[in-house]
Design a protein around this motif. Structure first.
Motif, PDB file in Angstrom:
ATOM      1  N   GLY A  46       0.829  -1.210   0.000  1.00  0.00           N
ATOM      2  CA  GLY A  46       0.000   0.000   0.000  1.00  0.00           C
ATOM      3  C   GLY A  46       0.851   1.242   0.000  1.00  0.00           C
ATOM      4  O   GLY A  46       0.596   2.200  -0.746  1.00  0.00           O
ATOM      5  N   LYS A  47       1.902   1.216   0.813  1.00  0.00           N
ATOM      6  CA  LYS A  47       2.775   2.391   0.838  1.00  0.00           C
ATOM      7  C   LYS A  47       3.526   2.544  -0.470  1.00  0.00           C
ATOM      8  O   LYS A  47       3.781   3.673  -0.909  1.00  0.00           O
ATOM      9  CB  LYS A  47       3.750   2.331   2.015  1.00  0.00           C
ATOM     10  CG  LYS A  47       4.574   3.616   2.082  1.00  0.00           C
ATOM     11  CD  LYS A  47       5.079   3.946   3.436  1.00  0.00           C
ATOM     12  CE  LYS A  47       5.828   5.280   3.420  1.00  0.00           C
ATOM     13  NZ  LYS A  47       6.576   5.487   4.665  1.00  0.00           N
ATOM     14  N   HIS A  50       1.260   4.302  -2.738  1.00  0.00           N
ATOM     15  CA  HIS A  50       1.230   5.705  -2.298  1.00  0.00           C
ATOM     16  C   HIS A  50       2.460   6.472  -2.795  1.00  0.00           C
ATOM     17  O   HIS A  50       2.358   7.571  -3.337  1.00  0.00           O
ATOM     18  CB  HIS A  50       1.161   5.720  -0.766  1.00  0.00           C
ATOM     19  CG  HIS A  50       1.377   7.056  -0.157  1.00  0.00           C
ATOM     20  ND1 HIS A  50       0.357   7.956   0.038  1.00  0.00           N
ATOM     21  CD2 HIS A  50       2.492   7.663   0.290  1.00  0.00           C
ATOM     22  CE1 HIS A  50       0.839   9.053   0.592  1.00  0.00           C
ATOM     23  NE2 HIS A  50       2.130   8.897   0.753  1.00  0.00           N
ATOM     24  N   ARG A  54       2.782   9.536  -5.516  1.00  0.00           N
ATOM     25  CA  ARG A  54       3.445  10.798  -5.163  1.00  0.00           C
ATOM     26  C   ARG A  54       4.600  11.095  -6.103  1.00  0.00           C
ATOM     27  O   ARG A  54       4.849  12.247  -6.463  1.00  0.00           O
ATOM     28  CB  ARG A  54       3.953  10.729  -3.729  1.00  0.00           C
ATOM     29  CG  ARG A  54       3.007  11.410  -2.759  1.00  0.00           C
ATOM     30  CD  ARG A  54       3.414  11.196  -1.333  1.00  0.00           C
ATOM     31  NE  ARG A  54       4.778  11.585  -1.009  1.00  0.00           N
ATOM     32  CZ  ARG A  54       5.355  11.282   0.159  1.00  0.00           C
ATOM     33  NH1 ARG A  54       4.684  10.605   1.074  1.00  0.00           N
ATOM     34  NH2 ARG A  54       6.580  11.666   0.404  1.00  0.00           N
ATOM     35  N   SER A  71      -6.418  -0.159  -0.164  1.00  0.00           N
ATOM     36  CA  SER A  71      -5.497   0.423  -1.152  1.00  0.00           C
ATOM     37  C   SER A  71      -5.946   1.825  -1.556  1.00  0.00           C
ATOM     38  O   SER A  71      -5.110   2.690  -1.844  1.00  0.00           O
ATOM     39  CB  SER A  71      -5.404  -0.477  -2.390  1.00  0.00           C
ATOM     40  OG  SER A  71      -6.690  -0.705  -2.957  1.00  0.00           O
ATOM     41  N   TRP A  74      -4.506   4.405   0.846  1.00  0.00           N
ATOM     42  CA  TRP A  74      -3.085   4.662   0.558  1.00  0.00           C
ATOM     43  C   TRP A  74      -2.930   5.562  -0.665  1.00  0.00           C
ATOM     44  O   TRP A  74      -2.143   6.520  -0.665  1.00  0.00           O
ATOM     45  CB  TRP A  74      -2.340   3.349   0.323  1.00  0.00           C
ATOM     46  CG  TRP A  74      -1.869   2.650   1.553  1.00  0.00           C
ATOM     47  CD1 TRP A  74      -2.297   1.448   2.035  1.00  0.00           C
ATOM     48  CD2 TRP A  74      -0.825   3.087   2.457  1.00  0.00           C
ATOM     49  NE1 TRP A  74      -1.594   1.114   3.174  1.00  0.00           N
ATOM     50  CE2 TRP A  74      -0.690   2.091   3.456  1.00  0.00           C
ATOM     51  CE3 TRP A  74       0.002   4.213   2.507  1.00  0.00           C
ATOM     52  CZ2 TRP A  74       0.240   2.199   4.492  1.00  0.00           C
ATOM     53  CZ3 TRP A  74       0.921   4.318   3.549  1.00  0.00           C
ATOM     54  CH2 TRP A  74       1.046   3.319   4.525  1.00  0.00           C
ATOM     55  N   LEU A  75      -3.662   5.247  -1.734  1.00  0.00           N
ATOM     56  CA  LEU A  75      -3.532   6.032  -2.973  1.00  0.00           C
ATOM     57  C   LEU A  75      -4.071   7.449  -2.790  1.00  0.00           C
ATOM     58  O   LEU A  75      -3.443   8.422  -3.220  1.00  0.00           O
ATOM     59  CB  LEU A  75      -4.278   5.330  -4.113  1.00  0.00           C
ATOM     60  CG  LEU A  75      -3.596   4.097  -4.695  1.00  0.00           C
ATOM     61  CD1 LEU A  75      -4.571   3.295  -5.566  1.00  0.00           C
ATOM     62  CD2 LEU A  75      -2.351   4.490  -5.516  1.00  0.00           C
ATOM     63  N   ARG A  77      -4.272   9.293  -0.227  1.00  0.00           N
ATOM     64  CA  ARG A  77      -3.399  10.134   0.604  1.00  0.00           C
ATOM     65  C   ARG A  77      -2.237  10.729  -0.173  1.00  0.00           C
ATOM     66  O   ARG A  77      -1.540  11.615   0.321  1.00  0.00           O
ATOM     67  CB  ARG A  77      -2.842   9.300   1.756  1.00  0.00           C
ATOM     68  CG  ARG A  77      -3.845   9.039   2.862  1.00  0.00           C
ATOM     69  CD  ARG A  77      -3.192   8.120   3.841  1.00  0.00           C
ATOM     70  NE  ARG A  77      -3.975   7.903   5.045  1.00  0.00           N
ATOM     71  CZ  ARG A  77      -3.618   7.023   5.970  1.00  0.00           C
ATOM     72  NH1 ARG A  77      -2.521   6.312   5.812  1.00  0.00           N
ATOM     73  NH2 ARG A  77      -4.362   6.874   7.051  1.00  0.00           N
ATOM     74  N   ALA A  78      -2.016  10.231  -1.374  1.00  0.00           N
ATOM     75  CA  ALA A  78      -0.936  10.793  -2.204  1.00  0.00           C
ATOM     76  C   ALA A  78      -1.397  12.021  -2.973  1.00  0.00           C
ATOM     77  O   ALA A  78      -0.575  12.723  -3.569  1.00  0.00           O
ATOM     78  CB  ALA A  78      -0.436   9.732  -3.187  1.00  0.00           C
TER      79      ALA A  78
END
Ligand code: SAH
Ligand code: DHB
Ligand code: MG
Length: 218
Positions: A46-47, A50, A54, A71, A74-75, A77-78
């Motif tokens: 997930g990271k 992300h 980013r 997921s 995570w996405l 948050r980018a």
């Protein structure tokens, strides 16, 4: 080397590079409580999603296959403040759990969950997206990526989950429809000059699998 080693190493690195995250923990707990299958990407994966989003400064992201939105969180948050993510999910119950998870994580303003068969939903969408993550039913992966190529901008990224399936992908006689679907997609991408692709095999808490990473050619 076994799954146990992979999981231990996953936990070791997660402890070093991932911060405590109550919203992600709550999302996984809500998924379990809601009876959703535990087939989310792993925390480290997930990271990675992300960080990839980013890295390309993605402001519009498309996801095919929401489940409980792990997921998706995570996405999303980018994204920059004006960014947006659309995620497609067939199952209304999965979508309901995902919406609650996204709201808890403060992402209900940037994420739209579209309920229905993704192949239908995709026909209603307007691109371009900077990044598309394909992670729904594997039998239709070839069709999802075909749609994704049309919806993702030149230079944009398409990531396809579960392209290895414990090594099952190399078995032409596999009775697993998911394997057959991934193999059909593999044959399609092999001759596709619209994308440049590679595959990363992965091990970890989610066993042995992998993802395909493609850039849409300008
Ligand atoms: N991306 C999620 C996992 C998705 S699991 C994560 O990593 O957290 C795959 C999801 O695809 C399931 O929720 C399943 O209901 C959904 N799905 C299956 N068939 C679909 C279809 N035809 N259209 C849209 N979603 C579908
Ligand atoms: C399955 C689906 C997934 O997206 C995944 O990451 C793992 C397993 C499945 O349908 O079995
Ligand atoms: Mg997956």
């Amino acid at each position: 080397m076994t799954d146990a080693t992979w999981s231990t190493v996953d936990a070791y690195w997660a402890a070093h590079v991932l911060a405590p995250d109550p919203d992600l923990d709550a999302a996984l707990a809500a998924n379990t409580a809601g009876g959703l299958p535990p087939i989310d990407v792993s925390p480290l994966q997930g990271k990675l999603l992300h960080l990839l989003a980013r890295s390309i400064g993605a402001s519009r992201i498309l996801e095919i296959g929401t489940l409980g939105g792990y997921s998706t969180i995570w996405l999303a948050r980018a994204l920059p403040p004006e960014g947006a993510l659309i995620t497609c999910e067939l199952d209304p119950h999965h979508a309901e759990v995902a919406r609650a998870n996204l709201a808890r994580a403060g992402l209900d303003g940037v994420v739209e969950v579209r309920v229905g068969p993704a192949l239908q939903t995709l026909q209603t969408l307007t691109g371009p997206f900077d990044l598309t993550f394909v992670d729904a039913d594997k039998a239709s992966t070839a069709e999802y990526v075909e749609a994704a190529i049309g919806l993702t901008r030149p230079g944009g990224v398409i990531i396809v989950d579960n392209v290895v399936r414990g090594g099952g992908v190399v078995d032409p006689t596999s009775p697993d429809r998911a394997v057959a679907g991934i193999r059909r997609f593999a044959d399609a991408v092999a001759g596709d000059r619209r994308v440049d692709a590679t595959v990363i095999q992965t091990v970890g808490g989610k066993s042995y699998d992998g993802f395909l990473y493609a850039v849409v050619r300008p």
